[in-house]
Scaffold this motif. Structure first.
Motif, PDB file in Angstrom:
ATOM      1  N   ILE A  90       0.839  -1.207   0.000  1.00 52.81           N
ATOM      2  CA  ILE A  90       0.000   0.000   0.000  1.00 52.81           C
ATOM      3  C   ILE A  90       0.872   1.254   0.000  1.00 52.81           C
ATOM      4  CG2 ILE A  90      -1.628   1.346   1.400  1.00 52.81           C
ATOM      5  CD1 ILE A  90      -2.943  -1.317   2.179  1.00 52.81           C
ATOM      6  N   LYS A  91       1.924   1.227   0.811  1.00 53.31           N
ATOM      7  CA  LYS A  91       2.838   2.382   0.853  1.00 53.31           C
ATOM      8  C   LYS A  91       3.442   2.652  -0.521  1.00 53.31           C
ATOM      9  CE  LYS A  91       4.427   2.457   5.599  1.00 53.31           C
ATOM     10  NZ  LYS A  91       5.349   1.713   6.470  1.00 53.31           N
ATOM     11  N   LEU A  92       3.852   1.578  -1.188  1.00 50.60           N
ATOM     12  CA  LEU A  92       4.475   1.741  -2.509  1.00 50.60           C
ATOM     13  C   LEU A  92       3.464   2.276  -3.521  1.00 50.60           C
ATOM     14  CD1 LEU A  92       6.644  -1.473  -2.468  1.00 50.60           C
ATOM     15  CD2 LEU A  92       7.506   0.843  -2.810  1.00 50.60           C
TER      16      LEU A  92
ATOM     17  N   THR B 272       3.006   5.902  -2.900  1.00 45.53           N
ATOM     18  CA  THR B 272       4.136   6.633  -3.473  1.00 45.53           C
ATOM     19  C   THR B 272       3.927   6.830  -4.968  1.00 45.53           C
ATOM     20  OG1 THR B 272       5.485   5.423  -1.904  1.00 45.53           O
ATOM     21  CG2 THR B 272       6.653   6.691  -3.586  1.00 45.53           C
ATOM     22  N   THR B 273       3.488   5.759  -5.634  1.00 45.40           N
ATOM     23  CA  THR B 273       3.254   5.841  -7.072  1.00 45.40           C
ATOM     24  C   THR B 273       2.227   6.922  -7.394  1.00 45.40           C
ATOM     25  OG1 THR B 273       3.564   3.459  -7.119  1.00 45.40           O
ATOM     26  CG2 THR B 273       2.714   4.479  -9.121  1.00 45.40           C
ATOM     27  N   ILE B 274       1.120   6.930  -6.628  1.00 42.25           N
ATOM     28  CA  ILE B 274       0.066   7.912  -6.879  1.00 42.25           C
ATOM     29  C   ILE B 274       0.580   9.325  -6.612  1.00 42.25           C
ATOM     30  CG2 ILE B 274      -2.199   8.710  -6.074  1.00 42.25           C
ATOM     31  CD1 ILE B 274      -2.809   5.676  -5.601  1.00 42.25           C
ATOM     32  N   PHE B 275       1.393   9.458  -5.557  1.00 41.09           N
ATOM     33  CA  PHE B 275       1.982  10.766  -5.263  1.00 41.09           C
ATOM     34  C   PHE B 275       2.834  11.242  -6.443  1.00 41.09           C
ATOM     35  CE2 PHE B 275       5.751  13.057  -3.715  1.00 41.09           C
ATOM     36  CZ  PHE B 275       5.122  14.213  -3.275  1.00 41.09           C
ATOM     37  N   LEU B 276       3.656  10.345  -6.970  1.00 36.48           N
ATOM     38  CA  LEU B 276       4.514  10.708  -8.108  1.00 36.48           C
ATOM     39  C   LEU B 276       3.663  11.082  -9.320  1.00 36.48           C
ATOM     40  CD1 LEU B 276       7.242   7.951  -7.692  1.00 36.48           C
ATOM     41  CD2 LEU B 276       7.585  10.413  -7.474  1.00 36.48           C
TER      42      LEU B 276
ATOM     43  N   ALA C 269      -1.835  12.175 -20.620  1.00 34.22           N
ATOM     44  CA  ALA C 269      -2.226  12.631 -19.278  1.00 34.22           C
ATOM     45  C   ALA C 269      -3.535  11.961 -18.851  1.00 34.22           C
ATOM     46  CB  ALA C 269      -2.377  14.149 -19.252  1.00 34.22           C
ATOM     47  N   LEU C 270      -4.446  11.763 -19.811  1.00 34.22           N
ATOM     48  CA  LEU C 270      -5.701  11.062 -19.512  1.00 34.22           C
ATOM     49  C   LEU C 270      -5.400   9.648 -19.018  1.00 34.22           C
ATOM     50  CD1 LEU C 270      -8.846  11.222 -19.773  1.00 34.22           C
ATOM     51  CD2 LEU C 270      -8.581  10.165 -22.009  1.00 34.22           C
ATOM     52  N   HIS C 271      -4.409   9.018 -19.652  1.00 35.46           N
ATOM     53  CA  HIS C 271      -4.021   7.671 -19.221  1.00 35.46           C
ATOM     54  C   HIS C 271      -3.402   7.683 -17.827  1.00 35.46           C
ATOM     55  CE1 HIS C 271      -4.823   6.505 -23.316  1.00 35.46           C
ATOM     56  NE2 HIS C 271      -4.690   5.257 -22.953  1.00 35.46           N
ATOM     57  N   VAL C 272      -2.662   8.750 -17.522  1.00 30.95           N
ATOM     58  CA  VAL C 272      -2.090   8.863 -16.176  1.00 30.95           C
ATOM     59  C   VAL C 272      -3.231   8.904 -15.147  1.00 30.95           C
ATOM     60  CG1 VAL C 272      -0.770  10.344 -14.611  1.00 30.95           C
ATOM     61  CG2 VAL C 272       0.023   9.992 -16.940  1.00 30.95           C
ATOM     62  N   ILE C 273      -4.279   9.700 -15.462  1.00 33.70           N
ATOM     63  CA  ILE C 273      -5.405   9.822 -14.537  1.00 33.70           C
ATOM     64  C   ILE C 273      -6.114   8.470 -14.371  1.00 33.70           C
ATOM     65  CG2 ILE C 273      -7.671  10.898 -14.192  1.00 33.70           C
ATOM     66  CD1 ILE C 273      -6.501  13.370 -15.671  1.00 33.70           C
ATOM     67  N   ILE C 274      -6.364   7.777 -15.487  1.00 35.93           N
ATOM     68  CA  ILE C 274      -7.017   6.468 -15.410  1.00 35.93           C
ATOM     69  C   ILE C 274      -6.156   5.497 -14.597  1.00 35.93           C
ATOM     70  CG2 ILE C 274      -7.799   4.464 -16.746  1.00 35.93           C
ATOM     71  CD1 ILE C 274      -8.432   6.474 -19.038  1.00 35.93           C
ATOM     72  N   GLY C 275      -4.828   5.545 -14.840  1.00 30.00           N
ATOM     73  CA  GLY C 275      -3.920   4.683 -14.094  1.00 30.00           C
ATOM     74  C   GLY C 275      -3.984   4.949 -12.604  1.00 30.00           C
TER      75      GLY C 275
ATOM     76  N   LEU D 217      -5.002   2.387  -9.561  1.00 33.12           N
ATOM     77  CA  LEU D 217      -4.137   2.107  -8.415  1.00 33.12           C
ATOM     78  C   LEU D 217      -4.867   2.375  -7.095  1.00 33.12           C
ATOM     79  CD1 LEU D 217      -0.707   3.462  -9.717  1.00 33.12           C
ATOM     80  CD2 LEU D 217      -1.519   1.110  -9.637  1.00 33.12           C
ATOM     81  N   VAL D 218      -5.732   3.416  -7.089  1.00 37.21           N
ATOM     82  CA  VAL D 218      -6.521   3.687  -5.875  1.00 37.21           C
ATOM     83  C   VAL D 218      -7.446   2.499  -5.599  1.00 37.21           C
ATOM     84  CG1 VAL D 218      -8.366   5.117  -4.911  1.00 37.21           C
ATOM     85  CG2 VAL D 218      -6.428   6.202  -6.033  1.00 37.21           C
ATOM     86  N   ILE D 219      -8.084   1.977  -6.663  1.00 36.51           N
ATOM     87  CA  ILE D 219      -8.950   0.803  -6.491  1.00 36.51           C
ATOM     88  C   ILE D 219      -8.141  -0.359  -5.915  1.00 36.51           C
ATOM     89  CG2 ILE D 219     -10.315  -0.938  -7.733  1.00 36.51           C
ATOM     90  CD1 ILE D 219     -11.134   1.311  -9.687  1.00 36.51           C
ATOM     91  N   CYS D 220      -6.914  -0.532  -6.421  1.00 34.45           N
ATOM     92  CA  CYS D 220      -6.058  -1.619  -5.918  1.00 34.45           C
ATOM     93  C   CYS D 220      -5.786  -1.462  -4.424  1.00 34.45           C
ATOM     94  CB  CYS D 220      -4.742  -1.652  -6.677  1.00 34.45           C
ATOM     95  SG  CYS D 220      -4.881  -2.405  -8.290  1.00 34.45           S
ATOM     96  N   ILE D 221      -5.523  -0.215  -3.991  1.00 37.12           N
ATOM     97  CA  ILE D 221      -5.256   0.011  -2.567  1.00 37.12           C
ATOM     98  C   ILE D 221      -6.448  -0.445  -1.719  1.00 37.12           C
ATOM     99  CG2 ILE D 221      -4.945   1.801  -0.803  1.00 37.12           C
ATOM    100  CD1 ILE D 221      -3.188   3.292  -2.774  1.00 37.12           C
ATOM    101  N   PHE D 222      -7.661  -0.057  -2.168  1.00 38.98           N
ATOM    102  CA  PHE D 222      -8.851  -0.453  -1.410  1.00 38.98           C
ATOM    103  C   PHE D 222      -9.026  -1.968  -1.410  1.00 38.98           C
ATOM    104  CE2 PHE D 222     -10.125   4.038  -1.952  1.00 38.98           C
ATOM    105  CZ  PHE D 222     -10.408   4.300  -0.614  1.00 38.98           C
ATOM    106  N   LYS D 223      -8.724  -2.599  -2.549  1.00 42.83           N
ATOM    107  CA  LYS D 223      -8.883  -4.061  -2.634  1.00 42.83           C
ATOM    108  C   LYS D 223      -7.841  -4.781  -1.775  1.00 42.83           C
ATOM    109  CE  LYS D 223     -11.995  -4.534  -6.125  1.00 42.83           C
ATOM    110  NZ  LYS D 223     -13.111  -5.464  -6.285  1.00 42.83           N
TER     111      LYS D 223
END
Lengths: 93, 204
Positions: free
Chosen positions: B91-93, B96-100, B149-155, B159-165
Motif C-alpha cells: 500500500i505504501k508503494l 508513493t506511485t500515486i503521489f509521483l 495525461a488522460l491515461h495517467v489519470i485512469i492509471g 491504483l486507488v482501487i487496488c489500494i482499497f482491494k
C-alpha cells in the motif's frame, strides 16, 4: 502453478530503474551534443532500449509464458510493418 | 474463507493477463497512429518541427521522465511486496506511485499553463499565424500529451482501487491479478512517455 510464480526482488527493480535513468541521461546528453541527422536515430535507439527493458523486467515478460511473449513481439513487428508501409506510401506517392 | 472460494472458482491468471495484453495492444495502436502522423509530418515539415520543439521546456520533460520511471519501479515493487505477503508495504508503494503521478500532473499543469499564457493553445490566434508545420507540431503535442495525461489519470484511479482491494483483502499474496494488470497499465503509460519525451522535447 502457484509455486512456479517468479517473484522479482526489490534489488532487481532498483537495478532496472538505475539503468533506465542512465539511459535517460544518455539521451539528454546526445541531444545536447547534436549529431545532426543521427540525433533522431540515436534518440529512438535509446528509447527502444528503454522500452525493451521496461517490457522485459517491469512488465515481467521475461517470466511470462512463451505465448504472451510471442504475442507482444508479433504486435511490435506488425507496428513496424505499418510504419514501413506508411513511409513507402509517403516517399513514392 | 476466500481460500475455499478461490479453490471452487480458480481465477484464470494466464487468461486474465492475456486479455490485459490484448487491450494494451489496442492502446499501442491508438498512440502508434499518432506517432505515425508525427513521423510523416516531421519528415514533411522538419524545419518547422525543430523550431516549434524549441519552445518546449526540456527540463520539465526530463523531470517528468524521471518521475514516471521511478513510479514504474514503485508499482513493480508493490507487486513484489504483495507476493511476499506484506500488505502494508504494498500500500505504501502504491501511495508513493500515486503521489509521483500527482507530481507529474502538476508539472504538466505548469507546462500547459505557461503555453496558454503565451497564447499557444489549440485554436488561438498566435497559433493560427504560425507556420503550418509549427501548427501541426503543437496540435500533435496537445493531442499526444493530453491523451497520455488522460491515461495517467485512469492509471491513478486503477491504483486507488487496488489500494482499497488490498485493504479489504480481495488482493492477497496468491491472488493479485488486478494489481498485476493495473501495474501493466501503469508501465504502458511509462512506455508511451519513453517515446513521447525524445520526440517532442529533445529533438530540437
Amino acid at each position: 502453478m502457484e509455486n512456479k510464480t517468479h517473484i522479482s526482488s526489490y534489488e532487481s527493480h532498483g537495478r532496472v530503474l538505475i539503468s533506465l535513468l542512465l539511459l535517460t541521461m544518455l539521451s539528454v546528453l546526445v541531444t545536447w551534443m547534436e549529431f545532426g541527422v543521427f540525433t533522431i536515430a540515436v534518440a529512438l535507439t535509446v528509447a527502444s532500449v528503454k522500452a525493451f527493458i521496461v517490457l522485459t523486467w517491469f512488465m515481467h515478460l521475461k517470466f511470462e509464458s512463451n505465448f504472451i511473449r510471442w504475442m507482444v513481439a508479433g504486435v511490435f513487428v506488425l507496428f513496424t510493418l505499418v510504419l514501413i508501409i506508411t513511409f513507402i506510401d509517403y516517399f513514392f506517392r | 474463507m476466500t481460500q475455499t472460494a478461490n479453490h471452487a472458482h480458480p481465477t484464470d491468471n494466464e487468461g486474465g493477463k492475456m486479455g490485459m495484453w490484448i487491450f494494451l495492444f489496442t492502446e499501442l495502436f491508438l498512440f502508434g497512429g499518432l506517432f505515425l502522423v508525427y513521423a510523416v509530418f516531421r519528415a514533411k515539415y522538419s524545419d518547422d518541427f525543430h523550431k516549434a520543439a524549441y519552445e518546449l521546456d526540456a527540463l520539465i520533460g526530463t523531470l517528468n521522465t524521471v518521475i514516471l520511471l521511478v513510479s514504474s519501479m514503485t508499482v513493480a515493487m508493490s507487486i513484489t511486496a504483495i507476493q511476499k505477503g506484506s500488505k502494508k508495504l504494498a500500500i505504501k508503494l502504491l501511495l508513493t506511485t500515486i503521489f509521483l503521478a500527482i507530481v507529474f500532473m502538476v508539472n504538466k499543469y505548469f507546462e500547459w499553463h505557461h503555453k496558454f499564457d503565451i497564447k499557444v493553445y489549440p485554436g488561438s490566434e498566435v497559433l493560427q499565424n504560425l507556420e503550418r508545420g509549427e501548427l501541426l507540431f503543437f496540435g500533435l503535442y496537445y493531442m499526444m500529451t493530453g491523451l497520455h495525461a488522460l491515461h495517467v489519470i485512469i492509471g491513478m484511479i486503477l491504483l486507488v482501487i487496488c489500494i482499497f482491494k488490498i485493504k479489504s483483502g480481495h488482493i492477497i499474496s496468491n491472488r493479485y491479478l488486478l494489481l498485476e494488470n493495473s501495474g501493466l497499465y501503469w508501465h504502458l503509460v511509462d512506455l508511451i512517455w519513453i517515446f513521447l519525451f525524445p520526440l517532442l522535447y529533445l529533438l530540437t
